[in-house]
Design a protein around this motif. Structure first.
Motif, PDB file in Angstrom:
ATOM      1  N   SER A   1       0.822  -1.214   0.000  1.00 26.94           N
ATOM      2  CA  SER A   1       0.000   0.000   0.000  1.00 26.94           C
ATOM      3  C   SER A   1       0.855   1.263   0.000  1.00 26.94           C
ATOM      4  O   SER A   1       0.456   2.303  -0.531  1.00 26.94           O
ATOM      5  CB  SER A   1      -0.935   0.006   1.209  1.00 26.94           C
ATOM      6  N   LEU A   2       2.050   1.183   0.607  1.00 25.52           N
ATOM      7  CA  LEU A   2       2.960   2.334   0.605  1.00 25.52           C
ATOM      8  C   LEU A   2       3.624   2.475  -0.754  1.00 25.52           C
ATOM      9  O   LEU A   2       3.758   3.579  -1.290  1.00 25.52           O
ATOM     10  CB  LEU A   2       4.021   2.163   1.696  1.00 25.52           C
TER      11      LEU A   2
ATOM     12  N   GLN B   1       1.789   4.359  -3.298  1.00 30.21           N
ATOM     13  CA  GLN B   1       1.666   5.804  -3.116  1.00 30.21           C
ATOM     14  C   GLN B   1       2.903   6.569  -3.564  1.00 30.21           C
ATOM     15  O   GLN B   1       2.887   7.802  -3.601  1.00 30.21           O
ATOM     16  CB  GLN B   1       1.389   6.119  -1.645  1.00 30.21           C
TER      17      GLN B   1
ATOM     18  N   GLU C   1      12.537   1.987   6.991  1.00 26.50           N
ATOM     19  CA  GLU C   1      11.738   1.488   8.116  1.00 26.50           C
ATOM     20  C   GLU C   1      12.404   1.960   9.393  1.00 26.50           C
ATOM     21  O   GLU C   1      13.604   1.782   9.581  1.00 26.50           O
ATOM     22  CB  GLU C   1      11.646  -0.034   8.080  1.00 26.50           C
TER      23      GLU C   1
ATOM     24  N   PRO D   1       3.341  10.276   2.436  1.00 30.92           N
ATOM     25  CA  PRO D   1       2.664   9.192   3.151  1.00 30.92           C
ATOM     26  C   PRO D   1       3.633   8.272   3.887  1.00 30.92           C
ATOM     27  O   PRO D   1       4.781   8.096   3.487  1.00 30.92           O
ATOM     28  CB  PRO D   1       1.918   8.442   2.039  1.00 30.92           C
ATOM     29  N   SER D   2       3.146   7.705   4.976  1.00 33.31           N
ATOM     30  CA  SER D   2       3.891   6.705   5.735  1.00 33.31           C
ATOM     31  C   SER D   2       2.867   5.808   6.432  1.00 33.31           C
ATOM     32  O   SER D   2       1.700   6.158   6.556  1.00 33.31           O
ATOM     33  CB  SER D   2       4.831   7.362   6.745  1.00 33.31           C
ATOM     34  N   ILE D   3       3.324   4.664   6.899  1.00 29.92           N
ATOM     35  CA  ILE D   3       2.430   3.704   7.569  1.00 29.92           C
ATOM     36  C   ILE D   3       3.085   3.281   8.870  1.00 29.92           C
ATOM     37  O   ILE D   3       4.233   2.841   8.910  1.00 29.92           O
ATOM     38  CB  ILE D   3       2.192   2.465   6.670  1.00 29.92           C
TER      39      ILE D   3
ATOM     40  N   VAL E   1       7.532   2.358  11.591  1.00 24.52           N
ATOM     41  CA  VAL E   1       6.961   3.157  10.510  1.00 24.52           C
ATOM     42  C   VAL E   1       7.723   2.851   9.228  1.00 24.52           C
ATOM     43  O   VAL E   1       8.959   2.797   9.234  1.00 24.52           O
ATOM     44  CB  VAL E   1       7.041   4.670  10.807  1.00 24.52           C
ATOM     45  N   GLN E   2       7.009   2.654   8.163  1.00 24.02           N
ATOM     46  CA  GLN E   2       7.612   2.601   6.839  1.00 24.02           C
ATOM     47  C   GLN E   2       7.243   3.878   6.095  1.00 24.02           C
ATOM     48  O   GLN E   2       6.105   4.348   6.160  1.00 24.02           O
ATOM     49  CB  GLN E   2       7.137   1.378   6.053  1.00 24.02           C
TER      50      GLN E   2
ATOM     51  N   GLU F   1       2.701   0.899  12.406  1.00 22.83           N
ATOM     52  CA  GLU F   1       2.030  -0.274  12.956  1.00 22.83           C
ATOM     53  C   GLU F   1       2.859  -0.818  14.110  1.00 22.83           C
ATOM     54  O   GLU F   1       4.063  -0.526  14.215  1.00 22.83           O
ATOM     55  CB  GLU F   1       1.847  -1.344  11.875  1.00 22.83           C
TER      56      GLU F   1
END
Length: 219
Positions: free
Chosen positions: A74-75, A78, A91, A213-215, A147-148, A217
């Motif tokens: 998903s990253l 983007q 990461e 953007p970043s993700i 975070v990625q 988890e």
């Protein structure tokens, strides 16, 4: 009578000599004790400074970042793959029990060997107007989270590739810098961070830093 006077004078001389010798011994003992005390005090000061440094670095040493070649799908979707945009994914792990704040991830050349005293923007042939491409900003990374994210770099070629340095603030308010050589270095206060960014001509308030953007988890 003269013999008695001679013996008495000799005894007085020997007594004076013995007294002087004793004073010398006492002085040497005192001097040695004072030197030892000064050395122990110096060592204690150095040990206390080391303890304080380790205490300061405790949270910062539990933060790590590396390049990842397997970003979350998903990253990856983007990342803008337009002309000249070569994404470099990273990461970052916050293994501490406290959050970290104001994280700047900056792409640099793998040949740069960036340390705090020689840090400069990654590609000197780039205009400051383009610096935002090489920088990613994160407001916060929660404790025990990863975070990625990504920045844009120049890709691989001529024996070098894109690498990272990163800057962050801990819960004590101390700002830290870790270069691509792995050394953790203390920047200091937020004001010291602004001074560093001014030196390398990074506009820390550029809104384009904040839109990438970043993700995040749990680890």
């Amino acid at each position: 009578m003269q013999l008695i006077q001679y013996m008495l004078a000799n005894h007085v001389f020997e007594s004076i000599l013995a007294f002087i010798t004793l004073c010398g011994i006492i002085f040497n003992i005192w001097l040695g004790f004072r030197t030892l005390t000064a050395e122990l005090t110096k060592q204690n000061i150095e040990l206390n400074a080391q303890r304080q440094s380790l205490l300061e670095q405790d949270q910062a040493n539990k933060v790590a970042l590396w390049r990842t070649y397997n970003p979350l799908p998903s990253l990856k979707e983007q990342a803008d793959l337009g002309e000249g945009n070569i994404p470099a994914f990273y990461e970052i792990h916050n293994n501490s029990t406290l959050p970290i704040f104001d994280i700047f991830v900056i792409a640099v050349s793998s040949k740069s060997g960036s340390r705090l005293d020689n840090f400069f923007m990654p590609y000197s042939n780039s205009s400051p107007e383009d610096y935002f491409k090489y920088i990613s900003y994160l407001k916060i990374v929660a404790p025990q989270h990863r975070v990625q994210g990504f920045v844009y770099g120049h890709g691989t070629g001529m024996g070098e590739t894109d690498d990272f340095v990163y800057i962050f603030r801990d819960t004590r308010g101390i700002v830290w810098f870790r270069g691509n050589t792995g050394f953790l270095e203390k920047i200091g206060s937020q004001s010291d961070l602004y001074t560093l960014m001014d030196r390398v001509k990074i506009n820390i308030h550029d809104p384009r830093f904040f839109s990438r953007p970043s993700i995040m988890e749990p680890i």
